[in-house]
Write an enzyme that holds these catalytic residues in place. Structure first.
Site, PDB file in Angstrom:
ATOM      1  CB  ALA A  16     -29.624 -27.878   2.894  1.00  0.00           C
ATOM      2  CE  LYS A  96     -40.196 -21.097   2.609  1.00  0.00           C
ATOM      3  NZ  LYS A  96     -40.216 -21.205   4.075  1.00  0.00           N
TER       4      LYS A  96
END
Length: 328
Positions: A16, A96
């Site tokens: 993130a 992913k």
């Protein structure tokens, strides 16, 4: 529609933060907010990366000044997090591996299509300039008809068994975390996978610490792929044709050049620099699609994601690896 695309980041981990860093180098992209399971966690992230802090994932996806949501939580949380964002009317870019299994992915794709909302797996390597150059070289016929792709991705993970990489409750294992990279690129170059052979080393926690795949593709070509959490692999990718090969140099997911070597002994290298830390290109594609009202990207379609999740389901079946989500 605002002049800038306003992003909300769901999760506060390493990936993130890398995404937030990339947003600073992305034209027309801005970090509007970050959501964490605690307000303190969100505030610490926002103090470092910017944006408003939200003390829950739901508060972030409900925010009126968020256009697109990036989901950067561990794999087993993706299904719930993406569904939450889609139900809130937000387009989604999901890290992913997209989900833990194909069944979950099918439900999310169906929801996005029903709501006509953008949804894409964040397979950033597909949007790098190096990969675009490889595709151009292959399409030119310079190396002849492609017959095989070989690629690996691996490193020695110096973390304990409780870490997400080895924790089965957090979707641990080399295949979902690392193997998806070479698998995705191989399929992008040679088409859908029609046959899978898998071998793996399962560690003390029950997840795969190393996995190798031999794949057959719809076009008749083959791929030989491997991933590891125990060995520092070269992490290069080579596309071999009848007259030569093209290689994405150094680590293919960060390749800044590609080299073509032909059977006549000639070789050349093409520089392929990327923007920022590399994630910028996938963010730009997501923004392009969202602005155009498209619900998927031609560079990483829903069908691509579903096929890849199905391949990993079959590979896990062969190596004997199941997660709790497989029993739902």
């Amino acid at each position: 529609m605002s002049a800038q695309v306003r992003w909300g980041i769901l999760g506060t981990g390493k990936i993130a933060k890398a995404f937030a860093t990339a947003l600073k180098d992305t034209p027309d992209g801005v970090l509007a907010g970050v959501g964490s399971r605690t307000l303190e966690g969100a505030q610490a992230f926002a103090a470092q990366c910017g944006g408003a802090a939200y003390g829950s994932y739901d508060a972030l996806v409900q925010a009126g000044d968020v256009d697109l949501v990036y989901v950067g939580t561990p794999h087993p949380m993706h299904y719930e997090n993406v569904r939450m964002a889609l139900e809130a009317g937000k387009g989604v870019l999901c890290e992913k591996a997209f989900t833990v299994n194909r069944r979950q992915a099918e439900e999310l794709v169906a929801l996005a299509r029903d709501k006509k909302l953008f949804l894409m797996e964040a397979m950033w390597t597909r949007f790098l300039p190096a990969f675009a150059e490889v595709r151009r070289i292959v399409a030119s016929g310079e190396i002849g008809a492609v017959r095989q792709v070989s690629a690996d991705f691996g490193f020695k993970a110096d973390v304990g068994p409780e870490h997400r990489l080895f924790n089965p409750e957090l979707g641990g294992g080399a295949l979902l975390d690392l193997g998806i990279y070479p698998l995705s690129i191989a399929a992008a170059l040679q088409g859908p996978v029609t046959g899978v052979l898998a071998q793996a080393d399962l560690g003390p926690t029950g997840v795969d610490e190393q996995t190798a795949l031999v794949l057959r593709h719809a076009g008749g070509g083959m791929s030989v792929l491997s991933c590891s959490l125990r060995a520092r692999l070269s992490s290069e990718l080579t596309v071999a044709g009848e007259r030569g090969h093209v290689r994405m140099n150094t680590m293919f997911h960060r390749a800044r050049s590609v080299t073509v070597a032909l059977a006549d002994g000639t070789a050349r290298t093409v520089d392929t620099p990327f923007l920022g830390n590399g994630y910028v290109h996938e963010i730009m594609e997501a923004q392009r699609c969202w602005r155009a009202g498209e619900i998927e990207s031609p560079g990483m379609t829903h069908a691509d994601t579903l096929m890849l999740m199905g391949v990993m389901d079959e590979a896990r079946r062969q190596i004997g690896l199941r997660y709790a989500s497989d029993n739902d």
